[in-house]
Design an enzyme around this catalytic site. Structure first.
Site, PDB file in Angstrom:
ATOM      1  N   GLU A   1       0.797  -1.170   0.051  1.00  0.00           N
ATOM      2  CA  GLU A   1      -0.035   0.033  -0.007  1.00  0.00           C
ATOM      3  C   GLU A   1       0.953   1.048  -0.051  1.00  0.00           C
ATOM      4  OE1 GLU A   1      -3.306  -0.002   2.628  1.00  0.00           O
ATOM      5  OE2 GLU A   1      -3.024   1.975   3.339  1.00  0.00           O
TER       6      GLU A   1
ATOM      7  N   GLY B   1     -14.744   4.922   5.220  1.00  0.00           N
ATOM      8  CA  GLY B   1     -13.819   6.300   5.625  1.00  0.00           C
ATOM      9  C   GLY B   1     -14.247   6.936   6.760  1.00  0.00           C
TER      10      GLY B   1
ATOM     11  N   HIS C   1     -13.009  -2.087  15.232  1.00  0.00           N
ATOM     12  CA  HIS C   1     -13.035  -0.736  14.962  1.00  0.00           C
ATOM     13  C   HIS C   1     -13.296  -0.155  15.880  1.00  0.00           C
ATOM     14  CE1 HIS C   1     -14.522   2.652  12.872  1.00  0.00           C
ATOM     15  NE2 HIS C   1     -13.792   2.637  11.948  1.00  0.00           N
TER      16      HIS C   1
ATOM     17  N   PHE D   1      -0.615   7.199  15.500  1.00  0.00           N
ATOM     18  CA  PHE D   1      -1.383   6.726  14.286  1.00  0.00           C
ATOM     19  C   PHE D   1      -2.142   5.553  14.973  1.00  0.00           C
ATOM     20  CE2 PHE D   1      -2.284   4.200  10.549  1.00  0.00           C
ATOM     21  CZ  PHE D   1      -3.436   5.279  10.042  1.00  0.00           C
TER      22      PHE D   1
ATOM     23  N   HIS E   1      -0.514  -7.907   3.581  1.00  0.00           N
ATOM     24  CA  HIS E   1      -0.715  -6.669   2.995  1.00  0.00           C
ATOM     25  C   HIS E   1       0.129  -5.821   3.712  1.00  0.00           C
ATOM     26  CE1 HIS E   1      -2.888  -3.161   1.067  1.00  0.00           C
ATOM     27  NE2 HIS E   1      -3.049  -2.627   2.091  1.00  0.00           N
TER      28      HIS E   1
HETATM   29  P1  FAD Z   1     -17.482   0.376   7.711  1.00  0.00           P
HETATM   30  O1  FAD Z   1     -17.206  -1.037   7.374  1.00  0.00           O
HETATM   31  O2  FAD Z   1     -18.500   0.856   7.237  1.00  0.00           O
HETATM   32  O3  FAD Z   1     -17.343   0.126   9.368  1.00  0.00           O
HETATM   33  C1  FAD Z   1     -17.210   1.320  10.191  1.00  0.00           C
HETATM   34  C2  FAD Z   1     -18.111   1.186  11.651  1.00  0.00           C
HETATM   35  O4  FAD Z   1     -19.448   1.116  11.189  1.00  0.00           O
HETATM   36  C3  FAD Z   1     -17.475  -0.126  12.333  1.00  0.00           C
HETATM   37  O5  FAD Z   1     -17.673   0.188  13.603  1.00  0.00           O
HETATM   38  C4  FAD Z   1     -18.549  -1.140  12.077  1.00  0.00           C
HETATM   39  O6  FAD Z   1     -19.008  -1.923  12.852  1.00  0.00           O
HETATM   40  C5  FAD Z   1     -19.847  -0.293  11.815  1.00  0.00           C
HETATM   41  N1  FAD Z   1     -20.642  -0.654  10.566  1.00  0.00           N
HETATM   42  C6  FAD Z   1     -20.172  -1.135   9.339  1.00  0.00           C
HETATM   43  N2  FAD Z   1     -21.474  -1.231   8.818  1.00  0.00           N
HETATM   44  C7  FAD Z   1     -22.544  -0.720   9.298  1.00  0.00           C
HETATM   45  C8  FAD Z   1     -23.882  -0.474   8.929  1.00  0.00           C
HETATM   46  N3  FAD Z   1     -24.286  -0.684   7.679  1.00  0.00           N
HETATM   47  N4  FAD Z   1     -24.461   0.200   9.855  1.00  0.00           N
HETATM   48  C9  FAD Z   1     -24.151   0.415  11.130  1.00  0.00           C
HETATM   49  N5  FAD Z   1     -23.014   0.267  11.509  1.00  0.00           N
HETATM   50  C10 FAD Z   1     -22.016  -0.332  10.472  1.00  0.00           C
HETATM   51  N6  FAD Z   1      -9.320   5.461   5.371  1.00  0.00           N
HETATM   52  C11 FAD Z   1      -9.250   6.361   4.471  1.00  0.00           C
HETATM   53  O7  FAD Z   1      -9.530   7.582   4.588  1.00  0.00           O
HETATM   54  N7  FAD Z   1      -8.571   6.078   3.248  1.00  0.00           N
HETATM   55  C12 FAD Z   1      -7.961   5.195   2.744  1.00  0.00           C
HETATM   56  O8  FAD Z   1      -7.491   4.949   1.928  1.00  0.00           O
HETATM   57  C13 FAD Z   1      -8.124   3.640   3.783  1.00  0.00           C
HETATM   58  N8  FAD Z   1      -7.479   2.791   3.533  1.00  0.00           N
HETATM   59  C14 FAD Z   1      -7.816   1.692   4.413  1.00  0.00           C
HETATM   60  C15 FAD Z   1      -7.213   0.516   4.230  1.00  0.00           C
HETATM   61  C16 FAD Z   1      -7.353  -0.524   4.911  1.00  0.00           C
HETATM   62  C17 FAD Z   1      -6.891  -1.958   4.558  1.00  0.00           C
HETATM   63  C18 FAD Z   1      -8.014  -0.419   6.108  1.00  0.00           C
HETATM   64  C19 FAD Z   1      -8.078  -1.470   7.278  1.00  0.00           C
HETATM   65  C20 FAD Z   1      -8.231   0.717   6.667  1.00  0.00           C
HETATM   66  C21 FAD Z   1      -8.136   1.927   5.809  1.00  0.00           C
HETATM   67  N9  FAD Z   1      -8.859   3.242   6.073  1.00  0.00           N
HETATM   68  C22 FAD Z   1      -8.709   4.302   5.151  1.00  0.00           C
HETATM   69  C23 FAD Z   1      -9.437   3.748   7.324  1.00  0.00           C
HETATM   70  C24 FAD Z   1     -10.843   3.409   7.281  1.00  0.00           C
HETATM   71  O9  FAD Z   1     -11.265   4.251   6.378  1.00  0.00           O
HETATM   72  C25 FAD Z   1     -11.433   3.746   8.547  1.00  0.00           C
HETATM   73  O10 FAD Z   1     -11.015   2.679   9.516  1.00  0.00           O
HETATM   74  C26 FAD Z   1     -12.952   4.003   8.749  1.00  0.00           C
HETATM   75  O11 FAD Z   1     -13.197   4.626  10.126  1.00  0.00           O
HETATM   76  C27 FAD Z   1     -13.874   2.617   8.705  1.00  0.00           C
HETATM   77  O12 FAD Z   1     -13.886   2.518   7.364  1.00  0.00           O
HETATM   78  P2  FAD Z   1     -14.640   1.048   6.907  1.00  0.00           P
HETATM   79  O13 FAD Z   1     -14.689   0.755   5.442  1.00  0.00           O
HETATM   80  O14 FAD Z   1     -14.138  -0.260   7.738  1.00  0.00           O
HETATM   81  O15 FAD Z   1     -16.107   1.102   7.528  1.00  0.00           O
END
Ligand code: FAD
Length: 276
Positions: free
Chosen positions: A9, A99, A139, A206, A256
Site C-alpha cells: 500500500e 472512510g 474498529h 497513528f 498486505h
Molecule cells: P465500515 O465497514 O462502514 O465500518 C465502520 C464502523 O461502522 C464499524 O464500527 C462497523 O462495526 C460499523 N458498521 C459497518 N457497517 C455498518 C452499517 N451498515 N450500519 C451500522 N454500522 C455499521 N481510510 C481512508 O480515509 N482512506 C484510505 O485509503 C483507507 N484505507 C484503508 C485500508 C485498510 C486496509 C484499512 C483497514 C483501513 C483503511 N482506512 C482508510 C481507514 C478506514 O477508512 C476507517 O477505519 C473507517 O473508520 C472505517 O472504514 P470501513 O470501510 O471499515 O467502514
C-alpha cells in the site's frame, strides 16, 4: 491451494519529486510480483485527483493496482464517475471503504462500506475485485466484537471478494478473529495488514487514532531506542518478521504491507521469511 499473495500500500505523494521517488520504490517491490499495489484515498475525497492520477499512472506502467475509495460523505455522482473512469481504463481491483470525515466537516451520515460494495456491484457488476477493511482488534467505533464481525460479514454478503486487515502486533488477535469470522459464515480470504516499524512517535500517534494496539512490552522496548534510528529499524524488522512467520505458519493467505512509501523494511522482513 491459492498462492501466498503479497500486496503493498502507498499514499499519493503531493510533489513531483515524491512521485518519482515512489516510482523507484514501486519498481523495487514489483520484482516480488505482488498481486496488486494499492493507493490510499484521503478522507472526504481530499486526495481524489492525486489518487486517481497515481492509479492511472501505475496502470499505464503495467502494474496491477487497487485504488482505495472511501465513500464517506461524498457526492454519489462523484463516486460513480470516479469508478467509471477506473473501469474504462481497465483497472480491476478496488478497496471499498466507508472512510472518516475530515475534521471540521460537522455531523453527516457516512455511507458504510457494505453499502458502497452493494452500489459498486449494482453499477459495475463483477468488473472489480473488491477488497474491504477488517479489524482483528475491532474498529474503534464498533458497537461490540460480534457486531463488528457481523458488519464485515455484511460487506461479503454485498459482494466483497476479500478483506485486508488493520495492522496489529498480536498474532492471536488475528487467529481469534479468523475463527469468529468463520463462525459468522465468512469463507473469503482475510489478509493480515503488516505495518513495519519505522518511527516510534508516529506509530504511537497513528495507532491511537486507528485503534491498533502496540503491546506494552513492545512500546517500552521501542521507546528505549530514542534517536537510534538504525537500532529501531533492525529491532522493528526482527519483531515484525517473527509476527509474519507466525501468521504464515498459522495459515494467513498472504500479507498486505503498509509501506509508508518505502521499500526497505518490507524487503528486509520478506527477506527474513525467504519471500524476497
Ligand atoms: P465500515 O465497514 O462502514 O465500518 C465502520 C464502523 O461502522 C464499524 O464500527 C462497523 O462495526 C460499523 N458498521 C459497518 N457497517 C455498518 C452499517 N451498515 N450500519 C451500522 N454500522 C455499521 N481510510 C481512508 O480515509 N482512506 C484510505 O485509503 C483507507 N484505507 C484503508 C485500508 C485498510 C486496509 C484499512 C483497514 C483501513 C483503511 N482506512 C482508510 C481507514 C478506514 O477508512 C476507517 O477505519 C473507517 O473508520 C472505517 O472504514 P470501513 O470501510 O471499515 O467502514
Amino acid at each position: 491451494m491459492a498462492e501466498f499473495s503479497l500486496s503493498f500500500e502507498f499514499f499519493p505523494p503531493k510533489t513531483e519529486e515524491g512521485r518519482a521517488r515512489l516510482a523507484a520504490v514501486r519498481d523495487r517491490l514489483a520484482r516480488l510480483r505482488p498481486a496488486f499495489f494499492s493507493i490510499t484515498y484521503g478522507a472526504g475525497g481530499s486526495t481524489r485527483a492525486h489518487t486517481r492520477d497515481l492509479v492511472l499512472e501505475f496502470h499505464r506502467a503495467g502494474h496491477p493496482v487497487a485504488p482505495h475509495l472511501s465513500f464517506g460523505g461524498d457526492d454519489e455522482e462523484a463516486v460513480r464517475e470516479l469508478l467509471a473512469t477506473y473501469r474504462q481504463a481497465g483497472v480491476r481491483h478496488l478497496v471499498a471503504l466507508r472512510g472518516d470525515l475530515p475534521s471540521g466537516m460537522g455531523p453527516r451520515r457516512l455511507v458504510h462500506a457494505n453499502e458502497l460494495v452493494a452500489r459498486v456491484r449494482a453499477w459495475f457488476g463483477d468488473h472489480f475485485h473488491i477488497k474491504v477493511a477488517a479489524y482483528p482488534e475491532i474498529h474503534p467505533e464498533a458497537e461490540g466484537y460480534r457486531r463488528d464481525v457481523h458488519w464485515l460479514a455484511e460487506k461479503f454478503r454485498a459482494g466483497a471478494d476479500c478483506a485486508l486487515t488493520q495492522y496489529f502486533y498480536n498474532a492471536d488477535a488475528y487467529f481469534y478473529f479468523l475463527d469468529e469470522c468463520a463462525r459468522a459464515g465468512i469463507e473469503r480470504p482475510i489478509y493480515p495488514g503488516i505495518m513495519p516499524i519505522a518511527n516510534y512517535a508516529s506509530l504511537v500517534r497513528f495507532s491511537e487514532k486507528c485503534g491498533a494496539e502496540i503491546p506494552r512490552w513492545l512500546r517500552w522496548r521501542l521507546a528505549d531506542f530514542g534517536d537510534d534510528e538504525a537500532g529501531l529499524f533492525a529491532f522493528g524488522v526482527e519483531v515484525v518478521s517473527r509476527l509474519c512467520e507466525r501468521l504464515r505458519a498459522g495459515g494467513a493467505p498472504g500479507f498486505h504491507f503498509y509501506t509508508l512509501n518505502r521499500a526497505e523494511a518490507s524487503l528486509a522482513i520478506l527477506g527474513n521469511l525467504g519471500l524476497a
